[in-house]
Design a protein around this motif. Structure first.
Motif, PDB file in Angstrom:
ATOM      1  N   GLN A  76       0.829  -1.199   0.000  1.00 50.04           N
ATOM      2  CA  GLN A  76       0.000   0.000   0.000  1.00 50.04           C
ATOM      3  C   GLN A  76       0.869   1.258   0.000  1.00 50.04           C
ATOM      4  O   GLN A  76       0.604   2.216  -0.733  1.00 50.04           O
ATOM      5  CB  GLN A  76      -0.922  -0.004   1.228  1.00 50.04           C
ATOM      6  CG  GLN A  76      -2.021  -1.067   1.181  1.00 50.04           C
ATOM      7  CD  GLN A  76      -2.939  -1.001   2.394  1.00 50.04           C
ATOM      8  OE1 GLN A  76      -3.063   0.037   3.038  1.00 50.04           O
ATOM      9  NE2 GLN A  76      -3.575  -2.124   2.714  1.00 50.04           N
ATOM     10  N   VAL A  82      -2.772   3.891   0.324  1.00 52.16           N
ATOM     11  CA  VAL A  82      -2.850   3.357   1.681  1.00 52.16           C
ATOM     12  C   VAL A  82      -4.297   3.383   2.172  1.00 52.16           C
ATOM     13  O   VAL A  82      -4.902   4.454   2.283  1.00 52.16           O
ATOM     14  CB  VAL A  82      -1.952   4.167   2.645  1.00 52.16           C
ATOM     15  CG1 VAL A  82      -2.050   3.605   4.058  1.00 52.16           C
ATOM     16  CG2 VAL A  82      -0.511   4.149   2.159  1.00 52.16           C
ATOM     17  N   LYS A  83      -4.820   2.225   2.456  1.00 55.20           N
ATOM     18  CA  LYS A  83      -6.205   2.088   2.905  1.00 55.20           C
ATOM     19  C   LYS A  83      -6.292   1.815   4.401  1.00 55.20           C
ATOM     20  O   LYS A  83      -7.339   2.031   5.005  1.00 55.20           O
ATOM     21  CB  LYS A  83      -6.890   0.946   2.133  1.00 55.20           C
ATOM     22  CG  LYS A  83      -6.988   1.189   0.625  1.00 55.20           C
ATOM     23  CD  LYS A  83      -7.700   0.036  -0.055  1.00 55.20           C
ATOM     24  CE  LYS A  83      -7.813   0.272  -1.553  1.00 55.20           C
ATOM     25  NZ  LYS A  83      -8.588   1.509  -1.872  1.00 55.20           N
ATOM     26  N   TRP A  84      -5.251   1.280   5.006  1.00 55.76           N
ATOM     27  CA  TRP A  84      -5.279   0.958   6.436  1.00 55.76           C
ATOM     28  C   TRP A  84      -4.794   2.162   7.243  1.00 55.76           C
ATOM     29  O   TRP A  84      -3.684   2.660   7.016  1.00 55.76           O
ATOM     30  CB  TRP A  84      -4.385  -0.251   6.725  1.00 55.76           C
ATOM     31  CG  TRP A  84      -4.949  -1.550   6.216  1.00 55.76           C
ATOM     32  CD1 TRP A  84      -6.187  -1.755   5.672  1.00 55.76           C
ATOM     33  CD2 TRP A  84      -4.295  -2.825   6.207  1.00 55.76           C
ATOM     34  NE1 TRP A  84      -6.343  -3.074   5.330  1.00 55.76           N
ATOM     35  CE2 TRP A  84      -5.200  -3.754   5.644  1.00 55.76           C
ATOM     36  CE3 TRP A  84      -3.043  -3.267   6.614  1.00 55.76           C
ATOM     37  CZ2 TRP A  84      -4.887  -5.104   5.474  1.00 55.76           C
ATOM     38  CZ3 TRP A  84      -2.721  -4.605   6.464  1.00 55.76           C
ATOM     39  CH2 TRP A  84      -3.636  -5.524   5.906  1.00 55.76           C
ATOM     40  N   GLY A  85      -5.614   2.606   8.218  1.00 52.25           N
ATOM     41  CA  GLY A  85      -5.263   3.773   9.011  1.00 52.25           C
ATOM     42  C   GLY A  85      -4.532   3.435  10.287  1.00 52.25           C
ATOM     43  O   GLY A  85      -3.406   3.876  10.516  1.00 52.25           O
ATOM     44  N   ILE A 264       0.534   3.732  12.146  1.00 50.42           N
ATOM     45  CA  ILE A 264      -0.160   4.336  11.012  1.00 50.42           C
ATOM     46  C   ILE A 264       0.751   4.244   9.790  1.00 50.42           C
ATOM     47  O   ILE A 264       1.842   4.838   9.779  1.00 50.42           O
ATOM     48  CB  ILE A 264      -0.502   5.812  11.291  1.00 50.42           C
ATOM     49  CG1 ILE A 264      -1.316   5.938  12.586  1.00 50.42           C
ATOM     50  CG2 ILE A 264      -1.262   6.420  10.108  1.00 50.42           C
ATOM     51  CD1 ILE A 264      -1.488   7.385  13.050  1.00 50.42           C
ATOM     52  N   TYR A 268      -1.289   7.432   4.722  1.00 54.88           N
ATOM     53  CA  TYR A 268      -2.724   7.225   4.953  1.00 54.88           C
ATOM     54  C   TYR A 268      -3.426   8.585   4.858  1.00 54.88           C
ATOM     55  O   TYR A 268      -3.022   9.543   5.521  1.00 54.88           O
ATOM     56  CB  TYR A 268      -2.954   6.597   6.325  1.00 54.88           C
ATOM     57  CG  TYR A 268      -4.404   6.363   6.651  1.00 54.88           C
ATOM     58  CD1 TYR A 268      -5.186   5.548   5.838  1.00 54.88           C
ATOM     59  CD2 TYR A 268      -5.005   6.965   7.764  1.00 54.88           C
ATOM     60  CE1 TYR A 268      -6.534   5.327   6.139  1.00 54.88           C
ATOM     61  CE2 TYR A 268      -6.337   6.752   8.067  1.00 54.88           C
ATOM     62  CZ  TYR A 268      -7.096   5.935   7.246  1.00 54.88           C
ATOM     63  OH  TYR A 268      -8.417   5.730   7.532  1.00 54.88           O
ATOM     64  N   THR A 271      -4.522  10.523   8.227  1.00 57.61           N
ATOM     65  CA  THR A 271      -3.530  10.359   9.294  1.00 57.61           C
ATOM     66  C   THR A 271      -3.883  11.188  10.527  1.00 57.61           C
ATOM     67  O   THR A 271      -3.742  10.714  11.667  1.00 57.61           O
ATOM     68  CB  THR A 271      -2.135  10.748   8.786  1.00 57.61           C
ATOM     69  OG1 THR A 271      -1.706   9.782   7.819  1.00 57.61           O
ATOM     70  CG2 THR A 271      -1.128  10.788   9.919  1.00 57.61           C
TER      71      THR A 271
END
Length: 352
Positions: A76, A82-85, A264, A268, A271
């Protein structure tokens, strides 16, 4: 700890992101936080205890995914998508990924919140905050050992006095080497840097009696079935199995303290929102206490322990009597530096 994380963290393999709370924000991506953990009932408990209430109070949407996957984080970040926080990871990964720029350093607000919450600095890193605490204990079968069981790692390695197979997590950072060195007489304060030659020599003495496991379910089953009546285990998974009336218990002697962090990924889009949640979480005494009740992982804010019912608190790694029995904490900064080389050596040793 990858997909084999603690008991309730057995990956459920959620293929798609699941919305937990909408709160009337529709599809506004700027008001959505995606949280990724190790999965299972543990993740559901964490989200419901200290993420969803915060989201509802602030009119936000929470999405979740599982399990944490370091290759996916790297992909990502490398692809700029980037999808995951907020992502639950192992501390040694957080150290390494922070240093190579895969993760976002903590803001000054998060650092200040950690100080205000009396978070132990050894559980912090430049990019990660602790999200739960636990311990590697000696899990024993209460039917096999009704009167006496090993209370030290030296006794755990003593197959003459306490016959039967021994279980270890098939993972280098899982406390196996620390246990071997303690069993061989190394003082807790002198564990690091690990004397790997000495640790392997001690492991050689019981190699034929070692059974490796990959998941929390496996470790509890090994002990409860008697296949391996002694296992180096995660205290929460053992406590959960004991609550289900399985013949299994934790021995807290020389327990090794461990923890998970949340980080993080770099790039992201939300963020700032992720940092806001971190600030909230660190001071969320009530949410952490409810999570401990449901998961048997200890809260990271010391004040939260006072809010946990006493019969549950005594099963947590931060309970004062359990801390007194501890041989110390796993040094994940050491493991961040040596993980790859030790893993290669462990794999070669296991098949030799």
């Amino acid at each position: 700890m990858r997909s084999a994380k603690i008991g309730s963290r057995v990956a459920v393999g959620l293929a798609a992101l699941l919305a937990l709370s909408a709160c009337g924000v529709g599809g506004d991506p700027s008001k959505t936080l995606t949280v990724t953990m190790w999965g299972g009932a543990g993740q559901q408990t964490h989200i419901e205890s200290y993420v969803t209430p915060w989201a509802k109070a602030n009119g936000l949407k929470v999405r979740q995914d599982s399990p944490s996957d370091y290759a996916k984080i790297a992909a990502q970040v490398d692809n700029g998508n980037v999808k995951w926080g907020v992502v639950e990871v192992e501390p040694n990964y957080a150290e390494t990924a922070c240093a190579n720029g895969t993760l976002t350093p903590l803001s000054e607000e998060v650092k200040a919140a950690a100080v205000a919450a009396n978070i132990d600095p050894k559980f912090m890193s430049d990019c990660g905050i602790p999200v739960l605490l636990y311990a590697f204990t000696i899990a024993y079968n209460t039917d096999t050992f009704p009167d006496a069981h090993p209370t030290t790692w030296a006794q755990f390695f003593d197959t003459d006095t306490f016959p039967g197979k021994r279980g270890f997590w098939n993972y280098a950072t899982g406390g196996m080497f620390e246990a071997a060195l303690l069993a061989d007489g190394v003082e807790p304060e002198n564990l690091y840097p690990l004397d790997l030659d000495r640790a392997f020599r001690k492991l050689d003495t019981i190699k034929d009696d070692i059974v490796f496991y990959d998941t929390g379910d496996e470790q509890a089953q090994l002990v409860a079935s008697g296949e391996a009546p002694l296992v180096q285990a995660w205290n929460g998974r053992v406590g959960q199995a004991a609550a289900e009336d399985q013949p299994i218990a934790n021995e807290w002697g020389e327990n090794l303290i461990s923890h998970d962090q949340v980080v993080i990924p770099k790039g992201y889009p939300n963020t700032e929102l992720a940092m806001d949640w971190m600030v909230h979480f660190l001071g969320d005494v009530e949410g952490q206490a409810r999570d401990a009740e449901g998961s048997l992982f200890a809260p990271v804010n010391p004040a939260a322990l006072d809010e946990v019912p006493s019969d549950i608190a005594k099963e947590l790694s931060t309970y004062p009597a359990n801390i007194e029995e501890s041989a110390g904490a796993i040094d994940y900064r050491y493991w961040a530096e040596h993980y790859n080389e030790v893993t290669e050596r462990l794999n070669a040793w296991a098949i030799s």
